[in-house]
Design a protein around this motif. Structure first.
Motif, PDB file in Angstrom:
ATOM      1  N   ALA A 146     -54.513  -6.831  52.920  1.00  0.00           N
ATOM      2  CA  ALA A 146     -54.702  -7.955  53.835  1.00  0.00           C
ATOM      3  C   ALA A 146     -53.890  -9.124  53.643  1.00  0.00           C
ATOM      4  O   ALA A 146     -53.484  -9.602  54.758  1.00  0.00           O
ATOM      5  CB  ALA A 146     -56.304  -8.478  53.747  1.00  0.00           C
ATOM      6  N   VAL A 160     -62.085  -7.181  60.024  1.00  0.00           N
ATOM      7  CA  VAL A 160     -62.566  -6.215  59.218  1.00  0.00           C
ATOM      8  C   VAL A 160     -63.787  -5.339  60.094  1.00  0.00           C
ATOM      9  O   VAL A 160     -64.807  -5.940  60.400  1.00  0.00           O
ATOM     10  CB  VAL A 160     -63.199  -6.653  57.890  1.00  0.00           C
ATOM     11  N   ARG A 169     -65.612  -4.870  51.226  1.00  0.00           N
ATOM     12  CA  ARG A 169     -65.638  -5.983  52.107  1.00  0.00           C
ATOM     13  C   ARG A 169     -65.931  -7.117  51.059  1.00  0.00           C
ATOM     14  O   ARG A 169     -65.416  -8.320  51.316  1.00  0.00           O
ATOM     15  CB  ARG A 169     -66.892  -5.888  53.032  1.00  0.00           C
ATOM     16  N   TYR A 185     -65.643  -9.978  61.514  1.00  0.00           N
ATOM     17  CA  TYR A 185     -66.342  -8.750  61.411  1.00  0.00           C
ATOM     18  C   TYR A 185     -66.319  -8.290  62.625  1.00  0.00           C
ATOM     19  O   TYR A 185     -66.861  -8.727  63.322  1.00  0.00           O
ATOM     20  CB  TYR A 185     -67.423  -8.577  60.331  1.00  0.00           C
ATOM     21  N   VAL A 211     -58.878  -4.061  59.578  1.00  0.00           N
ATOM     22  CA  VAL A 211     -58.988  -3.015  58.343  1.00  0.00           C
ATOM     23  C   VAL A 211     -60.074  -2.102  58.836  1.00  0.00           C
ATOM     24  O   VAL A 211     -61.277  -2.783  59.324  1.00  0.00           O
ATOM     25  CB  VAL A 211     -59.513  -3.841  57.255  1.00  0.00           C
TER      26      VAL A 211
END
Length: 446
Positions: A146, A160, A169, A185, A211
């Protein structure tokens, strides 16, 4: 001054104090405030003989239960996979020992070649251009990915998927908070997959990368073809956290279009060891090689024309100008990386494929058997690899207590993940039909 554990004599102490020019131990520690000094002896047990110590520590250790004692149906990031006997034998050889980075290639050719082979095989496994060595573990590898994305794309926001392992996380949040990088998220659909429509709403010009998990935390194998297109159209990087063993069966990240691939290498010939040591890995496209953390080993030719292995790229501030450093990787997981190389070489393409196929087939067998009991129901209608989520009215805590009494390590409760009444089962190639049938039989009467 006698000490119950240290072998030094009064004469030894006198010599040492005289050498450093201090009159006494109290004078040595005079800078420490009196109110924080311990004014009495430590409350320690009397000294014991080596025989007694070994007996006592052994008795304490025997209270632990490992997968040598239990049949494991627990996964969620650490897995009970088959490890060829060659792994332990080869990494025990002295030429692979290293306490730190092999800075002196002339005395570290064994280690350097081992790592070069590891990097080569990891590129073959993932379909990526370059592999580094070595990250601490899977979650910190994701955090480094990241940070690589934000630096490379000059943006300060990361997306993510909620399908990424919760521990990953947490580590992402911890690492990125201090770098003023924002995390958003992407929710999952009812089938446990990254919501493509919600992703489209979240993508903007501040997003450095996305991600995802492959398979995700719930064991689901997602189709990322549409997602990759959206991410790349936004000039963002596509970061995949993978299960390396699944690559024996699934399409590789390179084929999917990943920019960065990270993951936990524990599945590659590493014992569970109650959580560590393990290794994280990172594979990247060639255009990102100068931004990669850790180290990259290269193969060259020495003055005599023989193959020679060297540290080609090193990204720490210790090695290059501090302002250009892209890594904070300090300690070295090289021995674990070499173990992974030995595992990959021992298994070969066919062995990796066989382990992946067996894991998937056995997972699907157990899922059907559990559903047939009437006590479990599949949570998600989606393809899965070796882990799957089931809903049940059984109390997960009590269920696992009963299974433990019967020598089985049961599934993970997902209550803390916002899925009350759901549990995550894992099946690897190590599980036999008899073991799975025993689990089902035990659950039928709980």
């Amino acid at each position: 001054m006698k000490h119950p554990y240290l072998p030094g004599t009064d004469k030894d102490l006198e010599i040492m104090l005289d050498r450093i020019g201090v009159s006494s131990v109290d004078a040595l520690f005079k800078a420490v405030p009196a109110n924080v000094k311990l004014q009495e002896d430590l409350k320690l047990d009397p000294a014991m003989t080596e025989i007694d110590v070994r007996r006592k520590v052994g008795a304490m250790a025997n209270k632990n239960k490992s997968i040598d004692d239990l049949t494991c149906f627990l996964g969620a990031g650490s897995y009970d996979h088959y490890i060829p006997s060659t792994v332990k034998h080869i990494i025990s050889r002295s030429e692979f020992y290293t306490a730190y980075t092999p800075y002196q290639p002339e005395i570290a050719q064994g280690t350097l070649q081992g790592v070069w082979e590891y990097q080569s095989m990891m590129c073959m496994l993932t379909g990526m251009d370059v592999s580094n060595v070595s990250m601490y573990d899977g979650p910190t590898a994701a955090a480094e990915a990241a940070m690589l994305a934000t630096g490379s794309q000059r943006r300060n926001k990361i997306l993510v998927s909620e399908g990424v392992n919760p521990e990953t996380r947490q580590v992402l949040e911890s690492y990125l908070r201090s770098r003023d990088v924002e995390i958003a998220y992407v929710p999952l659909t009812e089938d446990g997959q990254t919501d493509t429509a919600k992703l489209a709403d979240l993508l903007d010009k501040e997003i450095a990368g996305l991600v995802v998990g492959y398979p995700n935390f719930y064991g689901i194998v997602e189709d990322f073809s549409e997602i990759v297109e959206k991410v790349h159209a936004n000039k963002s990087l596509f970061i995949m956290q993978i299960d390396p063993l699944a690559m024996g069966l699934l399409k590789t990240p390179g084929e999917i279009g990943a920019d960065i691939v990270v993951g936990e290498g524990q599945s590659l010939g590493q014992n569970l060891n109650y959580g560590g040591p393990v290794l994280g890995f990172m594979n990247i496209t060639e255009k990102l090689v100068r931004k990669a953390p850790g180290r990259i080993i290269g193969r060259s030719i020495d003055v005599d024309g023989n193959p020679a292995y060297v540290l080609t790229l090193q990204a720490r501030e210790q090695h290059i100008r501090r302002e250009k450093a892209t890594s904070n990787i300090c300690s070295d997981q090289t021995l674990n990386s070499i173990a992974a190389a030995v595992y990959l070489a021992s298994m070969g393409p066919e062995g990796m494929k066989e382990a992946a196929i067996q894991s998937a087939q056995k997972a699907h067998y157990l899922a059907k058997k559990l559903e047939a009991t009437g006590k479990f129901k599949m949570k998600f209608n989606a393809p899965y690899f070796k882990e799957f989520v089931m809903e049940t009215d059984l109390d997960a805590g009590k269920m696992n207590e009963e299974l433990l009494k019967q020598g089985m390590l049961g599934p993970l409760s997902l209550d803390s993940c916002g899925l009350p009444g759901a549990v995550l089962f894992c099946v690897t190639e190590n599980r036999s039909k008899e073991e799975m049938d025993k689990l089902v039989a035990a659950l039928e009467v709980i």
